[in-house]
Design a protein around this motif. Structure first.
Motif, PDB file in Angstrom:
ATOM      1  N   ALA A  31       0.829  -1.210   0.000  1.00 21.26           N
ATOM      2  CA  ALA A  31       0.000   0.000   0.000  1.00 21.26           C
ATOM      3  C   ALA A  31       0.862   1.258   0.000  1.00 21.26           C
ATOM      4  CB  ALA A  31      -0.935  -0.004   1.200  1.00 21.26           C
ATOM      5  N   ALA A  32       1.978   1.228   0.722  1.00 22.80           N
ATOM      6  CA  ALA A  32       2.885   2.381   0.758  1.00 22.80           C
ATOM      7  C   ALA A  32       3.485   2.639  -0.620  1.00 22.80           C
ATOM      8  CB  ALA A  32       3.985   2.153   1.788  1.00 22.80           C
ATOM      9  N   ILE A  33       3.800   1.572  -1.342  1.00 27.13           N
ATOM     10  CA  ILE A  33       4.326   1.738  -2.706  1.00 27.13           C
ATOM     11  C   ILE A  33       3.263   2.373  -3.595  1.00 27.13           C
ATOM     12  CG2 ILE A  33       5.117   0.503  -4.773  1.00 27.13           C
ATOM     13  CD1 ILE A  33       6.411  -1.552  -2.798  1.00 27.13           C
ATOM     14  N   VAL A  34       2.033   1.892  -3.503  1.00 26.42           N
ATOM     15  CA  VAL A  34       0.938   2.462  -4.297  1.00 26.42           C
ATOM     16  C   VAL A  34       0.747   3.936  -3.947  1.00 26.42           C
ATOM     17  CG1 VAL A  34      -1.552   2.374  -4.724  1.00 26.42           C
ATOM     18  CG2 VAL A  34      -0.234   0.246  -4.619  1.00 26.42           C
ATOM     19  N   LEU A  35       0.788   4.247  -2.667  1.00 29.39           N
ATOM     20  CA  LEU A  35       0.633   5.638  -2.232  1.00 29.39           C
ATOM     21  C   LEU A  35       1.759   6.513  -2.775  1.00 29.39           C
ATOM     22  CD1 LEU A  35      -0.968   7.672  -0.540  1.00 29.39           C
ATOM     23  CD2 LEU A  35       0.448   7.011   1.410  1.00 29.39           C
ATOM     24  N   ALA A  36       2.985   6.000  -2.739  1.00 27.59           N
ATOM     25  CA  ALA A  36       4.124   6.770  -3.260  1.00 27.59           C
ATOM     26  C   ALA A  36       3.968   7.026  -4.754  1.00 27.59           C
ATOM     27  CB  ALA A  36       5.431   6.038  -2.973  1.00 27.59           C
ATOM     28  N   VAL A  37       3.447   6.052  -5.480  1.00 29.11           N
ATOM     29  CA  VAL A  37       3.212   6.250  -6.913  1.00 29.11           C
ATOM     30  C   VAL A  37       2.085   7.263  -7.115  1.00 29.11           C
ATOM     31  CG1 VAL A  37       2.391   5.130  -9.029  1.00 29.11           C
ATOM     32  CG2 VAL A  37       4.138   4.018  -7.625  1.00 29.11           C
ATOM     33  N   ALA A  38       1.014   7.125  -6.330  1.00 24.50           N
ATOM     34  CA  ALA A  38      -0.125   8.037  -6.454  1.00 24.50           C
ATOM     35  C   ALA A  38       0.287   9.480  -6.160  1.00 24.50           C
ATOM     36  CB  ALA A  38      -1.248   7.608  -5.527  1.00 24.50           C
ATOM     37  N   LEU A  39       1.234   9.661  -5.254  1.00 28.47           N
ATOM     38  CA  LEU A  39       1.715  11.005  -4.921  1.00 28.47           C
ATOM     39  C   LEU A  39       2.835  11.454  -5.853  1.00 28.47           C
ATOM     40  CD1 LEU A  39       1.758  10.695  -1.018  1.00 28.47           C
ATOM     41  CD2 LEU A  39       0.061  11.860  -2.451  1.00 28.47           C
ATOM     42  N   SER A  40       3.095  10.669  -6.887  1.00 22.37           N
ATOM     43  CA  SER A  40       4.111  10.960  -7.907  1.00 22.37           C
ATOM     44  C   SER A  40       5.526  11.012  -7.354  1.00 22.37           C
ATOM     45  CB  SER A  40       3.783  12.253  -8.646  1.00 22.37           C
ATOM     46  OG  SER A  40       2.560  12.129  -9.322  1.00 22.37           O
ATOM     47  N   VAL A  41       5.749  10.309  -6.266  1.00 19.99           N
ATOM     48  CA  VAL A  41       7.100  10.208  -5.720  1.00 19.99           C
ATOM     49  C   VAL A  41       7.881   9.157  -6.498  1.00 19.99           C
ATOM     50  CG1 VAL A  41       8.433   9.629  -3.647  1.00 19.99           C
ATOM     51  CG2 VAL A  41       6.317  10.944  -3.452  1.00 19.99           C
ATOM     52  N   LEU A  42       7.173   8.132  -6.973  1.00 18.14           N
ATOM     53  CA  LEU A  42       7.781   7.046  -7.742  1.00 18.14           C
ATOM     54  C   LEU A  42       7.100   6.943  -9.103  1.00 18.14           C
ATOM     55  CD1 LEU A  42       7.880   4.214  -5.022  1.00 18.14           C
ATOM     56  CD2 LEU A  42       9.801   5.570  -5.847  1.00 18.14           C
ATOM     57  N   PRO A  43       7.814   6.445 -10.105  1.00 15.76           N
ATOM     58  CA  PRO A  43       7.184   6.248 -11.415  1.00 15.76           C
ATOM     59  C   PRO A  43       6.168   5.110 -11.374  1.00 15.76           C
ATOM     60  CG  PRO A  43       9.407   5.359 -11.416  1.00 15.76           C
ATOM     61  CD  PRO A  43       9.225   6.057 -10.111  1.00 15.76           C
ATOM     62  N   THR A  44       5.227   5.111 -12.290  1.00 12.87           N
ATOM     63  CA  THR A  44       4.167   4.104 -12.337  1.00 12.87           C
ATOM     64  C   THR A  44       4.722   2.685 -12.422  1.00 12.87           C
ATOM     65  OG1 THR A  44       2.775   5.715 -13.458  1.00 12.87           O
ATOM     66  CG2 THR A  44       2.044   3.448 -13.533  1.00 12.87           C
ATOM     67  N   GLY A  45       5.846   2.520 -13.078  1.00 11.35           N
ATOM     68  CA  GLY A  45       6.462   1.200 -13.196  1.00 11.35           C
ATOM     69  C   GLY A  45       6.833   0.595 -11.855  1.00 11.35           C
ATOM     70  N   ALA A  46       6.965   1.433 -10.851  1.00 10.08           N
ATOM     71  CA  ALA A  46       7.302   0.943  -9.510  1.00 10.08           C
ATOM     72  C   ALA A  46       6.179   0.105  -8.907  1.00 10.08           C
ATOM     73  CB  ALA A  46       7.637   2.110  -8.591  1.00 10.08           C
ATOM     74  N   LEU A  47       4.995   0.167  -9.488  1.00 11.26           N
ATOM     75  CA  LEU A  47       3.883  -0.639  -8.972  1.00 11.26           C
ATOM     76  C   LEU A  47       4.173  -2.131  -9.076  1.00 11.26           C
ATOM     77  CD1 LEU A  47       0.878   1.428 -10.322  1.00 11.26           C
ATOM     78  CD2 LEU A  47       1.604   1.178  -7.933  1.00 11.26           C
ATOM     79  N   TRP A  48       5.055  -2.510 -10.001  1.00 10.37           N
ATOM     80  CA  TRP A  48       5.440  -3.930 -10.097  1.00 10.37           C
ATOM     81  C   TRP A  48       6.158  -4.397  -8.829  1.00 10.37           C
ATOM     82  CZ3 TRP A  48       3.254  -7.016 -13.379  1.00 10.37           C
ATOM     83  CH2 TRP A  48       2.752  -6.508 -14.564  1.00 10.37           C
ATOM     84  N   ALA A  49       6.729  -3.457  -8.099  1.00 11.06           N
ATOM     85  CA  ALA A  49       7.423  -3.795  -6.851  1.00 11.06           C
ATOM     86  C   ALA A  49       6.459  -4.251  -5.757  1.00 11.06           C
ATOM     87  CB  ALA A  49       8.233  -2.599  -6.360  1.00 11.06           C
ATOM     88  N   THR A  50       5.162  -4.075  -5.982  1.00 10.86           N
ATOM     89  CA  THR A  50       4.185  -4.554  -4.997  1.00 10.86           C
ATOM     90  C   THR A  50       4.047  -6.073  -5.042  1.00 10.86           C
ATOM     91  OG1 THR A  50       2.297  -4.295  -6.514  1.00 10.86           O
ATOM     92  CG2 THR A  50       2.837  -2.413  -5.076  1.00 10.86           C
ATOM     93  N   ALA A  51       4.455  -6.706  -6.131  1.00 12.47           N
ATOM     94  CA  ALA A  51       4.234  -8.156  -6.307  1.00 12.47           C
ATOM     95  C   ALA A  51       4.760  -9.004  -5.147  1.00 12.47           C
ATOM     96  CB  ALA A  51       4.820  -8.625  -7.638  1.00 12.47           C
ATOM     97  N   PRO A  52       6.021  -8.875  -4.740  1.00 15.21           N
ATOM     98  CA  PRO A  52       6.472  -9.741  -3.637  1.00 15.21           C
ATOM     99  C   PRO A  52       5.769  -9.434  -2.320  1.00 15.21           C
ATOM    100  CG  PRO A  52       8.201  -8.182  -4.239  1.00 15.21           C
ATOM    101  CD  PRO A  52       7.117  -8.061  -5.270  1.00 15.21           C
ATOM    102  N   PHE A  53       5.398  -8.186  -2.117  1.00 18.45           N
ATOM    103  CA  PHE A  53       4.715  -7.827  -0.876  1.00 18.45           C
ATOM    104  C   PHE A  53       3.269  -8.315  -0.878  1.00 18.45           C
ATOM    105  CE2 PHE A  53       8.181  -4.790  -1.409  1.00 18.45           C
ATOM    106  CZ  PHE A  53       8.894  -5.088  -0.249  1.00 18.45           C
ATOM    107  N   LEU A  54       2.633  -8.275  -2.033  1.00 21.45           N
ATOM    108  CA  LEU A  54       1.285  -8.838  -2.128  1.00 21.45           C
ATOM    109  C   LEU A  54       1.339 -10.351  -1.923  1.00 21.45           C
ATOM    110  CD1 LEU A  54      -0.139  -6.682  -5.042  1.00 21.45           C
ATOM    111  CD2 LEU A  54      -0.826  -6.614  -2.630  1.00 21.45           C
ATOM    112  N   PHE A  55       2.352 -11.005  -2.489  1.00 18.99           N
ATOM    113  CA  PHE A  55       2.504 -12.442  -2.274  1.00 18.99           C
ATOM    114  C   PHE A  55       2.704 -12.735  -0.785  1.00 18.99           C
ATOM    115  CE2 PHE A  55       5.096 -16.282  -1.822  1.00 18.99           C
ATOM    116  CZ  PHE A  55       4.246 -17.206  -2.401  1.00 18.99           C
ATOM    117  N   GLY A  56       3.585 -11.990  -0.152  1.00 21.10           N
ATOM    118  CA  GLY A  56       3.827 -12.180   1.280  1.00 21.10           C
ATOM    119  C   GLY A  56       2.581 -11.915   2.108  1.00 21.10           C
ATOM    120  N   GLY A  57       1.826 -10.913   1.726  1.00 20.75           N
ATOM    121  CA  GLY A  57       0.592 -10.612   2.433  1.00 20.75           C
ATOM    122  C   GLY A  57      -0.417 -11.733   2.313  1.00 20.75           C
TER     123      GLY A  57
END
Length: 128
Positions: A31-57
């Protein structure tokens, strides 16, 4: 008091709580990664970084839900000590096979859920 049941239950409430908390924490990082992308702190491609955390969740909450630890199942162990039960090793061949089958099933479900949720996060994130 809980009891070990091959392929059904290999962890008690204390172990379940730890997995649930780890899963929720992992979802929080996603969720923090998504928020950072939504606030334009990270590029949209960074959303792929949620994959291991979603798996862990998913893995954490599924282990809690099924009362079954994937690692313990693979290693032929159980731990119900925090719930008034015992902890130890599984020696019976049929029980080990049932535990490993359950572990693989939970891993498979977590993989599917994480693939779908990652795809949704990335697809919705592309709309930002």
């Amino acid at each position: 008091m809980e009891a070990y049941q091959p392929g059904v239950c290999n962890i008690g409430s204390t172990q379940r709580r730890a997995r649930r908390q780890a899963g929720i924490g992992s979802f929080g990082v996603a969720a923090a990664i998504v928020l950072a992308v939504a606030l334009s702190v990270l590029p949209t491609g960074a959303l792929w970084a949620t994959a291991p955390f979603l798996f862990g969740g998913w893995l954490g909450v599924l282990q809690d839900y099924f009362r079954f630890c994937v690692a313990f199942g693979a290693l032929a162990r159980y731990d119900l000590s925090g719930s008034g039960g015992a902890a130890g090793s599984v020696a019976e061949r049929e029980a080990v096979a049932a535990d490993r089958k359950r572990a693989a099933t939970i891993l498979g479900i977590a993989a599917v859920f994480s693939a779908v949720s990652t795809a949704l996060v990335v697809a919705l994130g592309s709309l930002l």
